[in-house]
Design a protein around this motif. Sequence first.
Motif, PDB file in Angstrom:
ATOM      1  N   UNK A  52      -7.786  -3.566   4.730  1.00 56.89           N
ATOM      2  CA  UNK A  52      -7.358  -4.964   4.810  1.00 56.89           C
ATOM      3  C   UNK A  52      -6.515  -5.391   3.611  1.00 56.89           C
ATOM      4  N   UNK A  53      -6.788  -4.840   2.436  1.00 56.66           N
ATOM      5  CA  UNK A  53      -5.957  -5.150   1.278  1.00 56.66           C
ATOM      6  C   UNK A  53      -4.539  -4.603   1.460  1.00 56.66           C
ATOM      7  N   UNK A  54      -4.430  -3.435   2.101  1.00 55.46           N
ATOM      8  CA  UNK A  54      -3.131  -2.799   2.337  1.00 55.46           C
ATOM      9  C   UNK A  54      -2.439  -3.338   3.596  1.00 55.46           C
ATOM     10  N   UNK A  55      -3.146  -4.210   4.337  1.00 57.55           N
ATOM     11  CA  UNK A  55      -2.618  -4.783   5.583  1.00 57.55           C
ATOM     12  C   UNK A  55      -2.169  -3.682   6.555  1.00 57.55           C
ATOM     13  N   UNK A  56      -3.041  -2.735   6.754  1.00 52.77           N
ATOM     14  CA  UNK A  56      -2.773  -1.626   7.673  1.00 52.77           C
ATOM     15  C   UNK A  56      -2.580  -2.154   9.098  1.00 52.77           C
ATOM     16  N   UNK A  57      -1.839  -1.430   9.941  1.00 52.00           N
ATOM     17  CA  UNK A  57      -1.679  -1.844  11.344  1.00 52.00           C
ATOM     18  C   UNK A  57      -2.996  -1.976  12.093  1.00 52.00           C
ATOM     19  N   UNK A  58      -4.068  -1.319  11.615  1.00 49.60           N
ATOM     20  CA  UNK A  58      -5.361  -1.439  12.296  1.00 49.60           C
ATOM     21  C   UNK A  58      -6.214  -2.568  11.710  1.00 49.60           C
ATOM     22  N   UNK A  59      -5.684  -3.271  10.698  1.00 48.93           N
ATOM     23  CA  UNK A  59      -6.428  -4.361  10.049  1.00 48.93           C
ATOM     24  C   UNK A  59      -6.290  -5.637  10.862  1.00 48.93           C
TER      25      UNK A  59
END
Length: 461
Positions: free
Chosen positions: A227-234
């Motif tokens: 979530x900190x990296x704002x991943x596509x799966x977040x």
Amino acid sequence: MGSFFIPLQSLPLRFQQEKEFYKRLMTLGLPIALQNLVTTSLNMLDTLMIGQLGETAIGAVALSNQIYFLMILLTFGISSGSSVFTAQFWGKRDLKGVHHTVGLSLLLGCTGAGLFTLAALYLPHRILGLFTADQAVIAAAVPYLRITAISYLFTAGTIIFQGALRSIGVVKLPLYISAGALSLNALLNYALIFGKLGFPHLGITGAALATTGARILETVILVSLIYLDRSPVAATLKEMKGLTRIFLKKYFWRVSPVILNEIGWSMGVTMFTVIYARMGTSVLAAYNITDTFARLAFVLFFGSANASAIVLGNMIGEGRQLEAAGHGRFLLLTVPLATTLITALVMIASPWIPLAFNVAPDVRTYIREFLVVLAVFLLFKTSNMHIIVGILRSGGDTHYCMTIELLPLWLISIPLVAVSGLILGLHPALVYTLSMSEEVIKYAISLKRIFSGRWIHDLTG
């Protein structure tokens, strides 16, 4: 699509396609294999440590881990089935579809893990009594089971997010986090089992505390970084909602067979454990140790099978079905070649592995014999792993996977093992050999399906 033979004028293009396919397969597969290697190696180290406490301790941890094993396979079934959708949605760069899939997977995975947690906390004696009548083993297993049950919900979250990340090609992050968490687990196991580094001597209870702490930490770090990296799966809660009836129908139609497959298969493997436990604690201990080393032998193939599912799933989502079918057929040739080396290594190591454990001479003999049997059937096991997990599931052919996984297991292998082990009283190595009969049958049945090309289904439309 079903023909494997290629016109001569098409060979240069085909070899170039295969080169690109295997390059991507290695890029994704090696980190997955390394993660599995770290997990298996440290689990093996745990087994070695616990093995110093004697056969009762090994049996207690083995039976407790059967509950964890069932929970893991249920969650893996949800994650594996969902990853088919995630991979194909990612092939089309459909983020909405990815988010919906992640949300539904988390809901199902955490619900299942929650039920296992309640059962382990409040019914440990009854559950363990299903596996063995040895009261000493049950008494030693109950504290371990209750403590590790606290980690089940966290582990379910880890498995779901790891599966989603792999489906979009992110494989290094799960590797690094798992390596750190499992290394901490091994260190804490050493400290708490034997009372080292200033910690108290807690034996099996120490192993449970170390394992639970490491699993919780792994989940917290993984989810935080996603979530900190704002991943596509977040996905946010809002993005996980809004599921349509059409999507739900398609999801459960394709994913439910994978869940049933994993539950049915895990119950079948559990039946083997029950049978070995009733054949004696020595046989159970030998089976548990052999199973740990079997996972080590499958490390590379676990990575390549899961990577195959990702690459082929992405291709199908991109509309490259014919290319995916060709790569699937080519895998059937390359996997047996790679298996030959591992088979030789298992054969060579089989006399030496039992010497690492503080167990009775008969247990060491069983371990050596089990390892030889494993080596003989390794080719079928690795090929089936790629066929079911890597090829058929990538195309959404989950109903066929369920059929070829469960029918040979429940109609042939389990009855053979039960009769030979509990009624006829045959030698444990022969009983273990009969448990492998399903692998040969699965392999023979699935070949026709692969070459027909009917395993490919586009799930994103």
